[in-house]
Design an enzyme around this catalytic site. Structure first.
Site, PDB file in Angstrom:
ATOM      1  CE1 TYR A 137      32.123  17.635  20.829  1.00  0.00           C
ATOM      2  CE2 TYR A 137      30.583  18.738  19.357  1.00  0.00           C
ATOM      3  CZ  TYR A 137      31.154  18.607  20.595  1.00  0.00           C
ATOM      4  OH  TYR A 137      30.774  19.442  21.614  1.00  0.00           O
TER       5      TYR A 137
ATOM      6  CE  LYS B  20      34.450  20.609  20.218  1.00  0.00           C
ATOM      7  NZ  LYS B  20      33.523  21.550  19.548  1.00  0.00           N
TER       8      LYS B  20
END
Length: 309
Positions: free
Chosen positions: A140, A165
């Site tokens: 992330y 992400k």
């Protein structure tokens, strides 16, 4: 490198459930199960349990494991379950192992706690996390964990790292990462991880990023799914209608309070009839006038669906 089992299953609308708390502030697993079950039955493509929207930061390790296990049991293999893992490397590894014990299919590696690391440090952190369990890892990117294209290439080579992400929103950087990884003949899954990702869906689609997390799915799956269908099919008229009348007003409301990316979502779930409780400190509940505004935005969003709902 891309691992087929999880990578091939991550498709459709990605559901990031809130974590339910009872009146006394403890985790309410029954309500959490009901929330996850409703999301899967509504058409979620995957469940990302105990991540940002699920207040990962506020859960004890025991609560985390219990929630991940509950999500795994409720999905019953119908869709994959990905669990959050964060803080420093040692704690992130502990959470990863708890998620593996609970039956999760993969991990979303949250940014390291507090420190701003250099690229070698980030690379070591994520590769050690990926090596700690058999679970595939999605990194992330946001805040203090921003990768260069070179680091992204190195992660794409790492065993167990399957995706990135993006919660930063730098499309220039994302395009360079996508290009660099592709140029090396490697693969990663890419996700739009911005809060209310639908608002930037058209922009991310332009660089080939079609997967995204949907907080709106938590409380208005009908709106979220209609938007997802329109975006996937190139129905830009419907996309623009929902952006203009629902998503942009929602994002503008979100900007009116700190922590609203989570607390507004949780409030909206309660408005829908499932009392998942309030957010835990240090987050706070939305102001009453903002709750009224939220209700109006949701009502307008549904009115815009017409026959598409």
């Amino acid at each position: 490198m891309t691992s087929a089992p999880l990578a091939d299953r991550l498709d459709g609308l990605l559901f990031f459930p809130v974590t339910a708390f009872g009146p006394d502030g403890t985790v309410d697993l029954d309500l959490f199960r009901a929330h996850v079950r409703a999301g899967v039955e509504a058409g979620a493509g995957a469940v990302f349990a105990c991540c940002g929207t699920g207040e990962f930061h506020a859960l004890t390790p025991q609560e985390f494991r219990a929630c991940v296990a509950a999500a795994v049991e409720e999905t019953a293999g119908r869709v994959p379950v990905v669990a959050g893992a964060g803080y420093g490397t040692a704690l992130a590894v502990q959470y990863a192992r708890l998620a593996e014990e609970a039956g999760a299919d993969g991990l979303l590696a949250m940014p390291p706690y507090l420190v701003v690391a250099d690229q070698p440090g980030l690379l070591r952190h994520y590769t050690e996390l990926a090596a700690a369990t058999s679970l595939d890892v999605i990194v992330y990117q946001r805040d203090n964990a921003v990768l260069t294209p070179e680091t992204a290439v190195a992660l794409a080579r790492a065993e167990g790292v399957i995706g990135l992400k993006d919660g930063l929103g730098d499309l220039d950087l994302m395009q360079r990462i996508v290009s660099a990884v592709r140029s090396e003949g490697l693969e990663l899954l890419y996700f739009n991880g911005l809060p209310t990702a639908e608002l930037t869906g058209l922009a991310y689609r332009g660089i080939g990023v079609t997967l995204y997390s949907s907080a709106v799915f938590c409380f208005a799956p009908d709106i979220a799914l209609a938007f997802h269908r329109a975006l996937a099919s190139g129905d830009d008229a419907t996309v623009n209608r929902l952006v203009d009348g629902f998503y942009r007003p929602l994002v503008e409301l979100r900007a009116k309070g700190r922590g609203y990316a989570v607390s507004l979502v949780k409030a909206a779930v309660r408005m829908g009839g499932l009392d998942v409780g309030e957010v835990r400190p240090p987050l706070s509940e939305p102001a009453p006038e903002h709750l009224k505004e939220l209700a109006g935005i949701i009502e307008r969003g549904r009115a815009l669906l017409g026959g598409d709902a």
